[in-house]
Design a protein around this motif. Sequence first.
Motif, PDB file in Angstrom:
ATOM      1  N   ALA A 308       0.820  -1.216   0.000  1.00 53.61           N
ATOM      2  CA  ALA A 308       0.000   0.000   0.000  1.00 53.61           C
ATOM      3  C   ALA A 308       0.852   1.263   0.000  1.00 53.61           C
ATOM      4  O   ALA A 308       0.335   2.363  -0.204  1.00 53.61           O
ATOM      5  N   LEU A 309       2.168   1.122   0.218  1.00 52.99           N
ATOM      6  CA  LEU A 309       3.061   2.280   0.228  1.00 52.99           C
ATOM      7  C   LEU A 309       3.581   2.623  -1.165  1.00 52.99           C
ATOM      8  O   LEU A 309       4.202   3.669  -1.353  1.00 52.99           O
ATOM      9  N   GLY A 310       3.341   1.762  -2.138  1.00 55.94           N
ATOM     10  CA  GLY A 310       3.890   1.961  -3.472  1.00 55.94           C
ATOM     11  C   GLY A 310       3.309   3.160  -4.193  1.00 55.94           C
ATOM     12  O   GLY A 310       2.303   3.754  -3.778  1.00 55.94           O
ATOM     13  N   TYR A 311       3.933   3.506  -5.309  1.00 54.46           N
ATOM     14  CA  TYR A 311       3.505   4.660  -6.096  1.00 54.46           C
ATOM     15  C   TYR A 311       2.045   4.525  -6.518  1.00 54.46           C
ATOM     16  O   TYR A 311       1.634   3.510  -7.074  1.00 54.46           O
ATOM     17  N   GLY A 312       1.258   5.561  -6.226  1.00 58.36           N
ATOM     18  CA  GLY A 312      -0.143   5.564  -6.614  1.00 58.36           C
ATOM     19  C   GLY A 312      -1.040   4.743  -5.721  1.00 58.36           C
ATOM     20  O   GLY A 312      -2.253   4.699  -5.936  1.00 58.36           O
ATOM     21  N   SER A 313      -0.484   4.088  -4.700  1.00 60.51           N
ATOM     22  CA  SER A 313      -1.277   3.236  -3.813  1.00 60.51           C
ATOM     23  C   SER A 313      -1.910   4.064  -2.694  1.00 60.51           C
ATOM     24  O   SER A 313      -1.642   5.259  -2.549  1.00 60.51           O
ATOM     25  N   SER A 314      -2.731   3.424  -1.871  1.00 61.45           N
ATOM     26  CA  SER A 314      -3.543   4.153  -0.894  1.00 61.45           C
ATOM     27  C   SER A 314      -2.725   4.894   0.152  1.00 61.45           C
ATOM     28  O   SER A 314      -3.160   5.920   0.676  1.00 61.45           O
ATOM     29  N   CYS A 315      -1.539   4.396   0.483  1.00 59.31           N
ATOM     30  CA  CYS A 315      -0.714   5.029   1.519  1.00 59.31           C
ATOM     31  C   CYS A 315       0.506   5.731   0.943  1.00 59.31           C
ATOM     32  O   CYS A 315       1.464   6.037   1.663  1.00 59.31           O
ATOM     33  N   ASN A 316       0.481   5.989  -0.349  1.00 58.58           N
ATOM     34  CA  ASN A 316       1.615   6.617  -1.017  1.00 58.58           C
ATOM     35  C   ASN A 316       1.878   8.037  -0.521  1.00 58.58           C
ATOM     36  O   ASN A 316       2.988   8.547  -0.635  1.00 58.58           O
ATOM     37  N   GLY A 317       0.863   8.674   0.069  1.00 60.75           N
ATOM     38  CA  GLY A 317       1.000  10.067   0.481  1.00 60.75           C
ATOM     39  C   GLY A 317       1.608  10.280   1.852  1.00 60.75           C
ATOM     40  O   GLY A 317       1.739  11.425   2.299  1.00 60.75           O
ATOM     41  N   LEU A 318       1.989   9.214   2.545  1.00 62.93           N
ATOM     42  CA  LEU A 318       2.580   9.366   3.872  1.00 62.93           C
ATOM     43  C   LEU A 318       3.962  10.007   3.784  1.00 62.93           C
ATOM     44  O   LEU A 318       4.667   9.857   2.784  1.00 62.93           O
ATOM     45  N   ASP A 319       4.349  10.701   4.854  1.00 68.16           N
ATOM     46  CA  ASP A 319       5.708  11.235   4.894  1.00 68.16           C
ATOM     47  C   ASP A 319       6.663  10.133   5.345  1.00 68.16           C
ATOM     48  O   ASP A 319       6.256   8.984   5.565  1.00 68.16           O
ATOM     49  N   ALA A 320       7.934  10.463   5.499  1.00 68.65           N
ATOM     50  CA  ALA A 320       8.942   9.454   5.837  1.00 68.65           C
ATOM     51  C   ALA A 320       8.628   8.762   7.159  1.00 68.65           C
ATOM     52  O   ALA A 320       8.757   7.539   7.285  1.00 68.65           O
ATOM     53  N   ASN A 321       8.201   9.539   8.156  1.00 71.86           N
ATOM     54  CA  ASN A 321       7.855   8.948   9.448  1.00 71.86           C
ATOM     55  C   ASN A 321       6.639   8.032   9.319  1.00 71.86           C
ATOM     56  O   ASN A 321       6.570   6.965   9.945  1.00 71.86           O
ATOM     57  N   GLY A 322       5.675   8.463   8.513  1.00 72.41           N
ATOM     58  CA  GLY A 322       4.483   7.650   8.301  1.00 72.41           C
ATOM     59  C   GLY A 322       4.808   6.341   7.610  1.00 72.41           C
ATOM     60  O   GLY A 322       4.251   5.289   7.947  1.00 72.41           O
ATOM     61  N   ASN A 323       5.712   6.386   6.637  1.00 62.12           N
ATOM     62  CA  ASN A 323       6.130   5.160   5.952  1.00 62.12           C
ATOM     63  C   ASN A 323       6.740   4.168   6.934  1.00 62.12           C
ATOM     64  O   ASN A 323       6.456   2.964   6.896  1.00 62.12           O
ATOM     65  N   ALA A 324       7.589   4.683   7.816  1.00 64.55           N
ATOM     66  CA  ALA A 324       8.238   3.815   8.802  1.00 64.55           C
ATOM     67  C   ALA A 324       7.203   3.210   9.744  1.00 64.55           C
ATOM     68  O   ALA A 324       7.229   2.003  10.036  1.00 64.55           O
ATOM     69  N   SER A 325       6.278   4.033  10.212  1.00 66.35           N
ATOM     70  CA  SER A 325       5.249   3.537  11.130  1.00 66.35           C
ATOM     71  C   SER A 325       4.365   2.496  10.456  1.00 66.35           C
ATOM     72  O   SER A 325       3.995   1.487  11.069  1.00 66.35           O
ATOM     73  N   TYR A 326       4.026   2.730   9.193  1.00 69.55           N
ATOM     74  CA  TYR A 326       3.186   1.763   8.479  1.00 69.55           C
ATOM     75  C   TYR A 326       3.900   0.418   8.376  1.00 69.55           C
ATOM     76  O   TYR A 326       3.319  -0.638   8.648  1.00 69.55           O
ATOM     77  N   ALA A 327       5.167   0.453   7.993  1.00 67.41           N
ATOM     78  CA  ALA A 327       5.937  -0.787   7.859  1.00 67.41           C
ATOM     79  C   ALA A 327       6.050  -1.503   9.199  1.00 67.41           C
ATOM     80  O   ALA A 327       5.838  -2.721   9.292  1.00 67.41           O
ATOM     81  N   PHE A 328       6.372  -0.750  10.247  1.00 68.95           N
ATOM     82  CA  PHE A 328       6.519  -1.357  11.569  1.00 68.95           C
ATOM     83  C   PHE A 328       5.200  -1.981  12.026  1.00 68.95           C
ATOM     84  O   PHE A 328       5.175  -3.077  12.591  1.00 68.95           O
ATOM     85  N   ASN A 329       4.093  -1.272  11.795  1.00 68.06           N
ATOM     86  CA  ASN A 329       2.798  -1.785  12.252  1.00 68.06           C
ATOM     87  C   ASN A 329       2.382  -3.038  11.493  1.00 68.06           C
ATOM     88  O   ASN A 329       1.819  -3.968  12.078  1.00 68.06           O
ATOM     89  N   MET A 330       2.652  -3.077  10.194  1.00 69.39           N
ATOM     90  CA  MET A 330       2.281  -4.267   9.428  1.00 69.39           C
ATOM     91  C   MET A 330       3.013  -5.497   9.962  1.00 69.39           C
ATOM     92  O   MET A 330       2.426  -6.573  10.108  1.00 69.39           O
TER      93      MET A 330
END
Length: 393
Positions: A308-330
């Motif tokens: 979901a973090l990939g280009y054009g995906s639902s979570c693509n708009g997260l900032d760097a901290n958000g990307n890290a949190s998303y990965a950690f939570n998954m």
Amino acid sequence: MAINKLPPKDVVQLLKDNGINKVKYVAVGNEPFLTSYNNSFVNTTFPALQNIQNALNEAGVGDSIKATVPLNADVYGSPTENPVPSAGTFRTDISGQMTQIVQFLSQNKAPFTINIYPFLSLYANEHFPVDYAFFDGVTNPITDNGIQYENVFDANFDTLVSALKALGFGDMTIIVGEVGWPTDGDKNANINYAATEGGRRLLPKLAGNKGTPLRPGYIEVYLFGLIDEDAKSIAPGNFERHWGIFRYDGQPKFSMDLSGQQLDKYLVGAQNVQYLPKKWCMLRQDARDLSKLAENINFACTFSDCTALGYGSSCNGLDANGNASYAFNMYFQVQGQRDLSCNFEGLAVVTDQNISQPNCNFPIQIVASSSSSSKLSQVVYLAFLTASVFLSI
């Protein structure tokens, strides 16, 4: 592991004893002639088809259960100098195998099974007209011998009809084994497109028995897929994990009226679903040494689903901290929220505050059922046993 070989009749009885009474088709592989497979299954698919149909015949169910090979639409096409459905033929590199398969299917009154994905036309060609992937009409339809094609589904299906006709089997029954639209993992994979393609356009077309220009009337079509698969290979693309009309927890993603009447209603979701506690794993706000952040994110995504973090995906708009949190939570959720799974060398912390964003859901895992796992294992073993028996005959 040694497999006990059972006579086909015993296998059929075993299926019935386990409540499997309404089998219409047995799929021999899935899209074995994909060009990306580099001919790995070209010489084994037809013998396998023969073995399985012969086993069904021997078991006395060959009249009601047919073996068929679900194929991708890349097994046929039209020449670049005349790209219209009526010019459809099978690929030259597999023309011999396709002729054998089609003849055998005809002899056994079995259908030709094709998987058609309008989404893949968009994915493969950024210049492909978006409106041609749907059923709303287009500004510039393809004209073929006086027939106007306004969507890629009809054009694709009729290209197959023409390819079969070129072999002398223009009346062969065709079923669409898979058709669907992913809801994440690509710029064109989203819930709005999936709802439009399926519930609001395709189902009314099928319910009205409109068929295609070369095959008007009823077409047997199967939707793909039932539920998202967070561990599926993403070699073809991140979207591969998001084909489900239901989310990972069995809840419907969008309204869908299977009657084709376009009523605004949802399919019945899974009942009494139990979730893990409302806890999430996130990047520590006071984390200072970020030198190992990248490798920890990579670790988390390797063993969970970050598509979901990939280009054009639902979570693509997260900032760097958000990307890290998303990965950690998954990773934290996949690991059943074990305390040690939210550490990442001191970079992460557990929170009871929902850290989801407006367009990006940070999911909570469902509780695993040991009894369900046991039943699933029995079904998987039974399916494996069945395939082993059929293929060994």
